[in-house]
Design a protein around this motif. Structure first.
Motif, PDB file in Angstrom:
ATOM      1  N   UNK A   1       0.899  -1.035   0.102  1.00 38.14           N
ATOM      2  CA  UNK A   1       0.056  -0.268  -0.006  1.00 38.14           C
ATOM      3  C   UNK A   1       0.910   1.497  -0.112  1.00 38.14           C
ATOM      4  N   UNK A   2       2.101   1.207   0.451  1.00 35.93           N
ATOM      5  CA  UNK A   2       3.069   2.458   0.317  1.00 35.93           C
ATOM      6  C   UNK A   2       3.311   2.616  -1.050  1.00 35.93           C
ATOM      7  N   UNK A   3       3.464   1.545  -2.008  1.00 36.44           N
ATOM      8  CA  UNK A   3       3.925   1.781  -3.167  1.00 36.44           C
ATOM      9  C   UNK A   3       2.602   2.113  -4.006  1.00 36.44           C
ATOM     10  N   UNK A   4       1.517   1.685  -3.691  1.00 34.52           N
ATOM     11  CA  UNK A   4       0.387   1.835  -4.371  1.00 34.52           C
ATOM     12  C   UNK A   4       0.150   3.427  -4.135  1.00 34.52           C
ATOM     13  N   UNK A   5       0.194   3.571  -3.087  1.00 32.42           N
ATOM     14  CA  UNK A   5      -0.199   5.147  -2.630  1.00 32.42           C
ATOM     15  C   UNK A   5       0.722   6.061  -3.483  1.00 32.42           C
ATOM     16  N   UNK A   6       2.040   5.762  -3.242  1.00 32.79           N
ATOM     17  CA  UNK A   6       2.890   6.304  -3.936  1.00 32.79           C
ATOM     18  C   UNK A   6       2.673   6.569  -5.618  1.00 32.79           C
TER      19      UNK A   6
END
Length: 300
Positions: free
Chosen positions: A291-296
């Motif tokens: 989710x960190x990568x997706x949000x970024x």
């Protein structure tokens, strides 16, 4: 105790994963890679190397480090103590001043590739580690109970945010023990043909046409996703010299430690600096990384 329990669970998950998914990875990493390929990476880039990398998990790249290698190859040396121990994999060492200069030149030469990978991963990509070593011949090629330098087929237990570039430090042919790779599209056939149960339990007489070998000239580079594809180091008849470059995918706001690695320290194994983004040790941390990568990506 916690780490010991994790290792037991991790081992069991790999056996489960081989049986049901034809992959030798913890199930949470298989799930992460599936979601990452579906929702984060951008395979629709008009670039043959990126398209090949996405499809097969590896690609030869149109960048040669021959000039840089030939400039420094006479400066590589082997620690006498390592040689006395008769090891089959020995690091090639380099004076710290030469390390810094070589690292700067490698990063400059790889800059176009890293920019393409950033478009593919929708994230920053950093060179975070450089390893140089020599593999020697050994006579145990048929003994799957003994490994000297990753010479049995395996997948690296990382997420796909961890990639490698293998650089030939010499001309490499079939006799020099080239890196052997199973393309993603051959994975299911490989597991079936070789009756693959684990890295020390598979049939050595499987279909060899499923294997691609990284033969080539000095300075040739092969980019591959070592978590997504089965691979192994071939056994040379004499010896083989290699350089391994570790690439890490990480959101820019978390990248201070990686982008500020001193060039000379790229040769000093920086695993602790990038494990958070490549090897999360729990289901929660793996989900959080996704989710960190997706949000970024959404905010990029």
């Amino acid at each position: 105790m916690g780490l010991g329990l994790y290792r037991i669970i991790n081992f069991n998950n790999k056996k489960f994963s081989i049986k049901f998914f034809n992959q030798r990875l913890p199930f949470i990493y298989i799930l992460f890679n599936f979601l990452c390929r579906k929702f984060i990476v951008n395979p629709n880039i008009n670039d043959k190397e990126i398209l090949q990398f996405h499809k097969s998990g590896f690609t030869k790249i149109d960048i040669s480090l021959k000039k840089e290698i030939e400039e420094y190859k006479d400066k590589f040396f082997i620690n006498n103590q390592n040689q006395k121990e008769n090891l089959k994999k020995i690091p090639l060492e380099l004076d710290k001043n030469y390390k810094k200069d070589l690292a700067i030149k490698i990063k400059k030469k790889l800059s176009p590739l890293l920019k393409k990978l950033e478009k593919y991963f929708n994230c920053e990509v950093f060179l975070s580690d450089i390893e140089i070593w020599r593999n020697y011949n050994h006579n145990e090629s048929l003994n799957l109970n003994v490994t000297h330098f990753g010479d049995h087929f395996h997948q690296d237990s990382y997420t796909m945010t961890y990639s490698k570039i293998f650089v030939n430090l010499m001309d490499i042919d079939e006799n020099d023990g080239p890196l052997e790779i199973i393309p993603r599209e051959n994975r299911n056939s490989f597991v079936k043909s070789f009756n693959y149960k684990d890295m020390n339990n598979y049939n050595l007489s499987g279909d060899k046409t499923l294997i691609k070998k990284n033969v080539g000239k000095i300075g040739d580079c092969c980019l591959f996703s070592s978590s997504q594809i089965f691979h192994r180091a071939g056994i040379p008849k004499n010896y083989r010299d290699n350089m391994q470059l570790i690439l890490v995918t990480v959101p820019k706001k978390f990248s201070n430690k990686l982008c500020n690695i001193n060039d000379e320290k790229l040769f000093e194994k920086n695993f602790e600096l990038f494990q958070k983004f490549t090897k999360p040790y729990s289901l929660i941390k793996t989900i959080r990384l996704f989710f960190t990568l997706f949000k970024y990506k959404l905010n990029g």
